[in-house]
Design an enzyme around this catalytic site. Structure first.
Site, PDB file in Angstrom:
ATOM      1  N   HIS A   1      48.640  42.697  46.599  1.00  0.00           N
ATOM      2  CA  HIS A   1      47.310  43.295  46.613  1.00  0.00           C
ATOM      3  C   HIS A   1      46.496  42.753  45.435  1.00  0.00           C
ATOM      4  O   HIS A   1      47.010  42.621  44.331  1.00  0.00           O
ATOM      5  CB  HIS A   1      47.411  44.822  46.504  1.00  0.00           C
ATOM      6  CG  HIS A   1      48.224  45.452  47.588  1.00  0.00           C
ATOM      7  ND1 HIS A   1      49.552  45.772  47.411  1.00  0.00           N
ATOM      8  CD2 HIS A   1      47.902  45.790  48.858  1.00  0.00           C
ATOM      9  CE1 HIS A   1      50.020  46.299  48.533  1.00  0.00           C
ATOM     10  NE2 HIS A   1      49.035  46.322  49.426  1.00  0.00           N
TER      11      HIS A   1
ATOM     12  N   ASP B   1      55.590  42.859  46.032  1.00  0.00           N
ATOM     13  CA  ASP B   1      55.359  43.318  47.401  1.00  0.00           C
ATOM     14  C   ASP B   1      54.897  42.197  48.330  1.00  0.00           C
ATOM     15  O   ASP B   1      54.603  42.455  49.502  1.00  0.00           O
ATOM     16  CB  ASP B   1      54.386  44.491  47.439  1.00  0.00           C
ATOM     17  CG  ASP B   1      53.252  44.391  46.446  1.00  0.00           C
ATOM     18  OD1 ASP B   1      53.114  43.326  45.801  1.00  0.00           O
ATOM     19  OD2 ASP B   1      52.506  45.370  46.296  1.00  0.00           O
TER      20      ASP B   1
ATOM     21  N   HIS C   1      45.029  48.136  39.784  1.00  0.00           N
ATOM     22  CA  HIS C   1      43.883  48.597  40.579  1.00  0.00           C
ATOM     23  C   HIS C   1      42.953  49.514  39.796  1.00  0.00           C
ATOM     24  O   HIS C   1      41.861  49.842  40.281  1.00  0.00           O
ATOM     25  CB  HIS C   1      44.361  49.337  41.827  1.00  0.00           C
ATOM     26  CG  HIS C   1      45.076  48.478  42.819  1.00  0.00           C
ATOM     27  ND1 HIS C   1      44.565  47.287  43.280  1.00  0.00           N
ATOM     28  CD2 HIS C   1      46.285  48.640  43.434  1.00  0.00           C
ATOM     29  CE1 HIS C   1      45.422  46.750  44.146  1.00  0.00           C
ATOM     30  NE2 HIS C   1      46.468  47.537  44.238  1.00  0.00           N
TER      31      HIS C   1
ATOM     32  N   ASP D   1      51.032  40.011  42.652  1.00  0.00           N
ATOM     33  CA  ASP D   1      51.160  41.164  43.550  1.00  0.00           C
ATOM     34  C   ASP D   1      50.465  40.838  44.878  1.00  0.00           C
ATOM     35  O   ASP D   1      49.481  40.098  44.894  1.00  0.00           O
ATOM     36  CB  ASP D   1      50.506  42.373  42.895  1.00  0.00           C
ATOM     37  CG  ASP D   1      50.798  43.686  43.598  1.00  0.00           C
ATOM     38  OD1 ASP D   1      51.643  44.448  43.103  1.00  0.00           O
ATOM     39  OD2 ASP D   1      50.162  43.948  44.648  1.00  0.00           O
TER      40      ASP D   1
END
Length: 309
Positions: A164, A246, A125, A162
């Site tokens: 996200h 995740d 991120h 991931d």
């Protein structure tokens, strides 16, 4: 050639507030998963601490310098609502960069077939000049740029599963025709980027968003029908994985329904691709994964695939 496994106990010293999902127990869970007998032949080493110049391969110099100066000597400071620094954060961050680069060096030079780097905090991120989503420096982006600068490769691919979207990696390589970034992720979900229409200036961004409650079928279809064909056409000379776990059905931060065997499956698919175009070179770096049992199961499946166990 064996699989290299890099980690460092300093990554445990990045303290986060009580109840924060990105906690030191995540790395302890990874270590526990890899104590199984089938992982006895992993070549284990410590992630070195990177020189600050490596962060400058992908991040703004002012940002890197300011972040270094902000590191506290006591307590916890907040950079945003999710992202904080403690006295142990800076070394942990630089071990993450150092581990990703050391793994890339070893795989590119032929000492190891592939590598898994278990470090925290995660990185995907972190934008060019902005920390967010628990992340400070983008480890996989730095590894890709290092491989290009040091080994002269023309095409690197970063594949991110991931849950996200890796907005930082996309930000860094948006206008770069030499790096392909591919991502499956839940949408809508933090950080809000990753729509299918976000393709970069040279059509080298490949986003395959998944809907809440999607599972194995939708995940595997996204890879087989979109990501793997695009990667095959791109023909990368190195495959780097943003290995977030995740999207596992147990994870508290999202609502996809993957199982450990899905991470094993996608790892084998990416290894098959790398065998065809990249001399088998794969470097994997830990991103998310916040349920400890789900993380253990998923890492075990992922690393078992890397080692051929």
């Amino acid at each position: 050639m064996s699989t290299l496994y890099l980690s460092h106990e300093a990554c445990l010293d990045h303290a986060t507030p009580s109840g924060h999902p990105e906690r030191a127990d995540r790395l302890r869970a990874v270590e526990e998963a890899l104590t199984e007998e089938r992982f006895a032949l992993l070549d284990r080493d410590e992630a070195p601490e990177a020189d600050i110049e490596l962060a400058l391969l992908c991040h703004n110099e002012h940002y890197v310098t300011e972040l270094r100066h902000m590191a506290p000597t006591s307590g916890i400071i907040y950079l945003d609502g999710d992202t904080s620094m403690s006295p142990g954060t800076w070394e942990a961050v630089m071990r993450g960069v150092g581990g990703a680069v050391a793994a890339t060096e070893s795989v590119m030079s032929g000492r190891h077939r592939n590598a898994f780097v278990a470090v925290r905090p995660p990185g995907h991120h972190a934008e060019i000049a902005k920390p967010m989503g628990f992340c400070f420096f983008d480890n996989v982006a730095i590894a890709a740029r290092y491989a290009q600068r040091t080994f002269g490769i023309e095409r690197a691919a970063i594949v991110d599963f991931d849950v996200h979207h890796g907005n930082g990696t996309q930000d860094i390589f948006w206008a770069d025709r030499s790096v392909m970034y591919c991502s499956t992720h839940q949408m809508p979900l933090f950080p809000g980027t990753g729509a299918r229409g976000e393709r970069g200036e040279h059509d080298t961004i490949v986003n395959a968003p998944l809907a809440s409650e999607d599972g194995s079928l939708e995940f595997r279809s996204a890879f087989e029908n979109l990501i793997l064909p695009q990667l095959t056409k791109f023909s990368p000379e190195l495959v780097i994985i943003s290995a977030g776990f995740d999207a596992h059905y147990r994870d508290p931060l999202a609502s996809l329904n993957l199982r450990a065997e899905d991470f094993g499956w996608v790892t084998r698919k990416l290894m098959e691709l790398a065998d065809k175009t990249a001399g088998g070179r794969v470097v994997s770096v830990l991103e998310g994964g916040y349920d400890l049992q789900g993380l253990k199961e998923s890492v075990a499946a992922h690393v078992a695939a890397l080692t051929g166990a």
